[in-house]
Design a protein around this motif. Sequence first.
Motif, PDB file in Angstrom:
ATOM      1  N   ILE A 239      34.118   4.883 -18.318  1.00  0.00           N
ATOM      2  CA  ILE A 239      33.729   4.619 -16.924  1.00  0.00           C
ATOM      3  C   ILE A 239      33.336   5.914 -16.201  1.00  0.00           C
ATOM      4  CG2 ILE A 239      35.113   2.524 -16.716  1.00  0.00           C
ATOM      5  CD1 ILE A 239      37.236   4.187 -15.247  1.00  0.00           C
ATOM      6  N   GLU A 240      32.923   6.906 -16.971  1.00  0.00           N
ATOM      7  CA  GLU A 240      32.624   8.201 -16.350  1.00  0.00           C
ATOM      8  C   GLU A 240      31.524   8.107 -15.284  1.00  0.00           C
ATOM      9  OE1 GLU A 240      30.392   8.037 -20.309  1.00  0.00           O
ATOM     10  OE2 GLU A 240      32.386   7.521 -19.550  1.00  0.00           O
ATOM     11  N   GLU A 241      30.551   7.218 -15.487  1.00  0.00           N
ATOM     12  CA  GLU A 241      29.449   7.153 -14.532  1.00  0.00           C
ATOM     13  C   GLU A 241      29.792   6.357 -13.279  1.00  0.00           C
ATOM     14  OE1 GLU A 241      25.445   6.731 -15.710  1.00  0.00           O
ATOM     15  OE2 GLU A 241      25.795   7.353 -17.780  1.00  0.00           O
ATOM     16  N   SER A 242      30.919   5.667 -13.282  1.00  0.00           N
ATOM     17  CA  SER A 242      31.319   4.899 -12.099  1.00  0.00           C
ATOM     18  C   SER A 242      32.264   5.684 -11.201  1.00  0.00           C
ATOM     19  CB  SER A 242      31.985   3.584 -12.521  1.00  0.00           C
ATOM     20  OG  SER A 242      33.210   3.828 -13.199  1.00  0.00           O
ATOM     21  N   LEU A 243      32.603   6.895 -11.625  1.00  0.00           N
ATOM     22  CA  LEU A 243      33.462   7.749 -10.806  1.00  0.00           C
ATOM     23  C   LEU A 243      32.676   8.989 -10.385  1.00  0.00           C
ATOM     24  CD1 LEU A 243      36.846   7.599 -12.781  1.00  0.00           C
ATOM     25  CD2 LEU A 243      36.261   6.436 -10.652  1.00  0.00           C
ATOM     26  N   PRO A 244      32.988   9.563  -9.236  1.00  0.00           N
ATOM     27  CA  PRO A 244      34.075   9.189  -8.321  1.00  0.00           C
ATOM     28  C   PRO A 244      33.703   7.989  -7.449  1.00  0.00           C
ATOM     29  CG  PRO A 244      32.879  11.030  -7.417  1.00  0.00           C
ATOM     30  CD  PRO A 244      32.280  10.771  -8.774  1.00  0.00           C
ATOM     31  N   ILE A 245      34.715   7.399  -6.867  1.00  0.00           N
ATOM     32  CA  ILE A 245      34.507   6.309  -5.918  1.00  0.00           C
ATOM     33  C   ILE A 245      34.263   6.918  -4.536  1.00  0.00           C
ATOM     34  CG2 ILE A 245      35.607   4.365  -4.748  1.00  0.00           C
ATOM     35  CD1 ILE A 245      37.131   3.867  -7.383  1.00  0.00           C
TER      36      ILE A 245
ATOM     37  N   GLU B 127      39.919  11.228 -19.114  1.00  0.00           N
ATOM     38  CA  GLU B 127      40.312   9.811 -19.119  1.00  0.00           C
ATOM     39  C   GLU B 127      39.154   8.886 -18.763  1.00  0.00           C
ATOM     40  OE1 GLU B 127      44.034   8.650 -17.463  1.00  0.00           O
ATOM     41  OE2 GLU B 127      44.840  10.685 -17.550  1.00  0.00           O
ATOM     42  N   ALA B 128      38.264   9.303 -17.902  1.00  0.00           N
ATOM     43  CA  ALA B 128      37.126   8.449 -17.563  1.00  0.00           C
ATOM     44  C   ALA B 128      36.238   8.251 -18.786  1.00  0.00           C
ATOM     45  CB  ALA B 128      36.333   9.059 -16.416  1.00  0.00           C
ATOM     46  N   ARG B 129      35.990   9.315 -19.541  1.00  0.00           N
ATOM     47  CA  ARG B 129      35.183   9.189 -20.759  1.00  0.00           C
ATOM     48  C   ARG B 129      35.872   8.307 -21.780  1.00  0.00           C
ATOM     49  NH1 ARG B 129      34.693  10.910 -25.814  1.00  0.00           N
ATOM     50  NH2 ARG B 129      36.668  12.055 -25.695  1.00  0.00           N
ATOM     51  N   LEU B 130      37.179   8.510 -21.948  1.00  0.00           N
ATOM     52  CA  LEU B 130      37.931   7.708 -22.915  1.00  0.00           C
ATOM     53  C   LEU B 130      37.925   6.230 -22.559  1.00  0.00           C
ATOM     54  CD1 LEU B 130      40.994  10.092 -23.466  1.00  0.00           C
ATOM     55  CD2 LEU B 130      39.118   9.648 -25.069  1.00  0.00           C
ATOM     56  N   ASN B 131      37.789   5.935 -21.258  1.00  0.00           N
ATOM     57  CA  ASN B 131      37.771   4.539 -20.806  1.00  0.00           C
ATOM     58  C   ASN B 131      36.345   4.025 -20.580  1.00  0.00           C
ATOM     59  OD1 ASN B 131      40.687   3.401 -20.050  1.00  0.00           O
ATOM     60  ND2 ASN B 131      40.669   5.599 -19.603  1.00  0.00           N
TER      61      ASN B 131
ATOM     62  N   SER C  43      38.138  13.575 -10.494  1.00  0.00           N
ATOM     63  CA  SER C  43      38.168  12.104 -10.510  1.00  0.00           C
ATOM     64  C   SER C  43      38.002  11.582 -11.927  1.00  0.00           C
ATOM     65  CB  SER C  43      37.057  11.534  -9.620  1.00  0.00           C
ATOM     66  OG  SER C  43      37.306  11.779  -8.267  1.00  0.00           O
ATOM     67  N   ARG C  44      37.100  12.174 -12.672  1.00  0.00           N
ATOM     68  CA  ARG C  44      36.819  11.695 -14.020  1.00  0.00           C
ATOM     69  C   ARG C  44      37.885  12.145 -15.019  1.00  0.00           C
ATOM     70  NH1 ARG C  44      30.249  12.954 -13.745  1.00  0.00           N
ATOM     71  NH2 ARG C  44      29.702  11.036 -12.639  1.00  0.00           N
ATOM     72  N   TYR C  45      38.255  13.392 -14.946  1.00  0.00           N
ATOM     73  CA  TYR C  45      39.201  13.905 -15.945  1.00  0.00           C
ATOM     74  C   TYR C  45      40.569  13.248 -15.811  1.00  0.00           C
ATOM     75  CZ  TYR C  45      41.616  17.160 -19.040  1.00  0.00           C
ATOM     76  OH  TYR C  45      42.344  17.702 -20.070  1.00  0.00           O
TER      77      TYR C  45
ATOM     78  N   ILE D  78      41.078   9.412 -11.313  1.00  0.00           N
ATOM     79  CA  ILE D  78      41.497   9.190  -9.924  1.00  0.00           C
ATOM     80  C   ILE D  78      40.532   8.182  -9.311  1.00  0.00           C
ATOM     81  CG2 ILE D  78      41.849  10.249  -7.673  1.00  0.00           C
ATOM     82  CD1 ILE D  78      42.423  12.878  -9.157  1.00  0.00           C
ATOM     83  N   GLN D  79      41.002   6.985  -9.111  1.00  0.00           N
ATOM     84  CA  GLN D  79      40.155   5.897  -8.621  1.00  0.00           C
ATOM     85  C   GLN D  79      40.404   5.627  -7.141  1.00  0.00           C
ATOM     86  OE1 GLN D  79      41.384   3.360 -12.136  1.00  0.00           O
ATOM     87  NE2 GLN D  79      39.171   2.942 -12.195  1.00  0.00           N
ATOM     88  N   GLU D  80      40.353   6.675  -6.363  1.00  0.00           N
ATOM     89  CA  GLU D  80      40.521   6.590  -4.914  1.00  0.00           C
ATOM     90  C   GLU D  80      39.255   7.107  -4.245  1.00  0.00           C
ATOM     91  OE1 GLU D  80      43.123   5.245  -3.524  1.00  0.00           O
ATOM     92  OE2 GLU D  80      44.292   5.006  -5.383  1.00  0.00           O
ATOM     93  N   ASP D  81      38.982   6.582  -3.071  1.00  0.00           N
ATOM     94  CA  ASP D  81      37.793   6.974  -2.319  1.00  0.00           C
ATOM     95  C   ASP D  81      37.863   8.454  -1.953  1.00  0.00           C
ATOM     96  OD1 ASP D  81      35.690   7.281  -0.581  1.00  0.00           O
ATOM     97  OD2 ASP D  81      36.304   5.705   0.808  1.00  0.00           O
ATOM     98  N   ILE D  82      36.895   9.241  -2.436  1.00  0.00           N
ATOM     99  CA  ILE D  82      36.961  10.687  -2.204  1.00  0.00           C
ATOM    100  C   ILE D  82      36.589  11.070  -0.773  1.00  0.00           C
ATOM    101  CG2 ILE D  82      36.531  11.281  -4.614  1.00  0.00           C
ATOM    102  CD1 ILE D  82      33.622  11.897  -3.818  1.00  0.00           C
TER     103      ILE D  82
END
Length: 373
Positions: A219-225, A213-217, A150-152, A155-159
């Motif tokens: 938002i790593e701590e807000s994923l996974p959803i 990509e999550a780190r670059l944006n 999800s982070r790498y 992937i912003q979908e409900d796991i």
Amino acid sequence: MTNMTIQKQVFVQELLNWFRENKRDLPWRKHKNPYYIWISEIMLQQTRVDTVIPYFENFIDKFPTIETLADAPEDDVLKAWEGLGYYSRARNLHSAVKEVKASYGSVVPDSPKDISSLKGVGPYTAGAVLSIAYDKPEPAVDGNVMRVLSRYFLIQEDITKVSTRTSMEKIIREIIPHDAASDFNQGLMELGALVCSPKSPKCLTCPVREHCEARLNGIEESLPIKKKAKPPKVEQRLVALIEGIGVNKGKILIRQRPDKGLLAGMWELPHYIADNQSTNWMGSDELNEDYVIDQYALETGIELRNGHYMFDINHVFSHIFWDMKVYRFKENHSLIEKDLIQRESGYHYAWISLQEVDQYVFPNVFLRIFKQV
């Protein structure tokens, strides 16, 4: 070469390099025995690694081969599992091992179709055993893996959705190296367990941070959803530690649960769900032992006396929270086991000494009660 291709190639190579240098020394990693790997994966479901290690070592010491586990009585299997919880895992494993002995010559199947047909073996367990033991390029997507992916790959979908898991399995099938499937899948699990943690991920030490990509944006701590699960249903239960008299002097009363349902076939102290009248005083200091005595007579036909409240204890299942009050009683007149069997349908009763507790299989919450007594 596209950026996505580079991202995937870097991910695979850096993950493999990191895992081979940093993998933990775990007992199930000392061999490629598919039976042992299977046991470890079942035990690791919803249980921490540190907790599993002594159970795993004890289990394979008692049941070193598929034949020894298949031929063992269920009570012996459950006793070896006692304290791990989620006992359906042990029953399913026992049933599946019998099938392996009968249909596969005591060899764990190495095909997705065959291994997935075994009781209790879902997509993750099948992929884990096939990849780790047989080095087959099969995905093994658990919570750790979903968090990393999800982070790498952002992937912003409900796991919790099947479609999300399916899409992650597709990604793994595209990138998993056919000559290093075992290390790759274990590396994914290890990265999620040690570095890409649910809270405060250790991004500075992550081997794949450059293209995450999550780190670059940020938002790593807000994923996974993940959709929040419903809170477990609270059940307030009154537990009786009943001391015998007469022929039962020096013993306590236990009962065996029915063969089906929650904690099937396991032993416990008698208890029942408190009704609305009892919950009015459940949280107060004015505990009405007479009410509990009356309820036991009504529910079980067992007459009690000299009751007193001892302590509170609780236990959480995946869907139920047992909020328990423990009372100590003496039986009002001497009962024999035959009388008790007839008193409550579905339960078998026995009188035992505290020294005999180890001979029966109890859920963990009752073992905790015995330790406090």
